[in-house]
Design an enzyme around this catalytic site. Structure first.
Site, mmCIF file in Angstrom:
data_model
loop_
_atom_site.group_PDB
_atom_site.id
_atom_site.type_symbol
_atom_site.label_atom_id
_atom_site.label_comp_id
_atom_site.label_asym_id
_atom_site.label_seq_id
_atom_site.Cartn_x
_atom_site.Cartn_y
_atom_site.Cartn_z
ATOM 1 C CG ASP A 103 58.013 -26.655 9.242
ATOM 2 O OD1 ASP A 103 59.000 -27.354 9.525
ATOM 3 O OD2 ASP A 103 57.200 -26.964 8.360
ATOM 4 N N GLY A 105 61.268 -21.731 9.695
ATOM 5 C CA GLY A 105 61.698 -20.456 10.255
ATOM 6 C C GLY A 105 61.527 -19.283 9.297
ATOM 7 C CB THR A 107 56.513 -17.771 8.756
ATOM 8 O OG1 THR A 107 56.143 -18.691 7.728
ATOM 9 C CG2 THR A 107 55.358 -16.829 9.038
HETATM 10 P P1 5GP Z 1 57.752 -21.877 8.507
HETATM 11 O O1 5GP Z 1 57.788 -20.603 7.741
HETATM 12 O O2 5GP Z 1 58.460 -21.788 9.844
HETATM 13 O O3 5GP Z 1 58.239 -23.044 7.696
HETATM 14 O O4 5GP Z 1 56.247 -22.242 8.758
HETATM 15 C C1 5GP Z 1 55.472 -21.623 9.693
HETATM 16 C C2 5GP Z 1 54.017 -21.848 9.385
HETATM 17 O O5 5GP Z 1 53.788 -23.115 8.749
HETATM 18 C C3 5GP Z 1 53.211 -21.880 10.641
HETATM 19 O O6 5GP Z 1 52.813 -20.601 11.041
HETATM 20 C C4 5GP Z 1 52.048 -22.762 10.230
HETATM 21 O O7 5GP Z 1 51.057 -21.986 9.586
HETATM 22 C C5 5GP Z 1 52.617 -23.719 9.217
HETATM 23 N N1 5GP Z 1 52.973 -25.035 9.784
HETATM 24 C C6 5GP Z 1 54.179 -25.615 9.806
HETATM 25 N N2 5GP Z 1 54.146 -26.826 10.384
HETATM 26 C C7 5GP Z 1 52.868 -27.037 10.739
HETATM 27 C C8 5GP Z 1 52.179 -28.124 11.397
HETATM 28 O O8 5GP Z 1 52.730 -29.160 11.794
HETATM 29 N N3 5GP Z 1 50.850 -27.953 11.594
HETATM 30 C C9 5GP Z 1 50.177 -26.837 11.192
HETATM 31 N N4 5GP Z 1 48.861 -26.805 11.416
HETATM 32 N N5 5GP Z 1 50.782 -25.801 10.588
HETATM 33 C C10 5GP Z 1 52.116 -25.891 10.367
#
Ligand code: 5GP
Length: 178
Positions: A103, A105, A107
């Site tokens: 999403d 990035g 993580t």
């Molecule tokens: P980031 O650190 O890239 O913003 O988020 C990554 C994490 O957010 C993913 O591993 C997941 O756990 C969660 N996440 C982000 N968007 C979604 C979504 O649309 N659906 C789900 N189920 N999890 C999401």
């Protein structure tokens, strides 16, 4: 939340075909490269990792890692915390991080840095889904399944408040469903 069935965004058939293509690409790229360790990010990657890893034509081992996520909500804080580290020794091995969805990035960027501190031979990334418009940090996804818009998706490992993980497709939960 209600038990309404999420609307299909990426079908089971499209996922199957794309995962097969990614497995083919990974098998080619890592052929003869030495020890490959696939590290699944819990919980959401468990189905993607299972399907992807079983289609590889090269030797590989499996590890899991867990980080704090958004809880039961859907807003990114940008803060990432390690909840469970890998158990095996990954020093000198080729690491492939397997994520469900990228999403902002944050993580993935955190995980790449953290795993590099274990001194692996290389670190690459695979993600089934990316929300390209939501990117806040620059992070490379070496093996990407699909780009989607900025909407909350469920299924194929992904949840909404622990619901819908075992749907065979990726779907969208409409606001009225929750
Ligand atoms: P980031 O650190 O890239 O913003 O988020 C990554 C994490 O957010 C993913 O591993 C997941 O756990 C969660 N996440 C982000 N968007 C979604 C979504 O649309 N659906 C789900 N189920 N999890 C999401």
């Amino acid at each position: 939340m209600s038990n309404l069935t999420p609307e299909v965004l990426i079908s089971e058939d499209d996922i199957r075909k794309r995962v097969a293509e990614l497995a083919q690409q990974i098998s080619t790229d890592y052929n003869d490269s030495g020890d490959l360790v696939m590290i699944g990010v819990l919980k959401g990657s468990f189905i993607f990792l299972a399907d992807l890893s079983r289609q590889l034509k090269i030797p590989r081992t499996i590890e899991f890692i867990a980080v704090s996520s958004y809880g039961s909500g859907s807003v990114s804080s940008g803060a990432v915390r390690l909840v469970m580290d890998v158990r095996g020794n990954i020093e000198g091995k080729h690491v492939l991080i397997v994520e469900d969805i990228v999403d902002t990035g944050h993580t993935l960027k955190y995980l790449i840095g953290m795993l590099k501190s274990h001194r692996p031979a290389s670190v690459k990334t695979a993600a089934l889904v990316r929300k390209a418009e939501s990117a806040e940090v620059d992070v490379t996804i070496d093996y990407l399944g699909f780009d989607i818009g900025n909407e909350w998706v469920v299924g194929y490992g992904l949840d909404y408040a622990e619901q819908h993980r075992t749907l065979p497709y990726i779907g969208v939960v409409k606001p009225t469903d929750t």
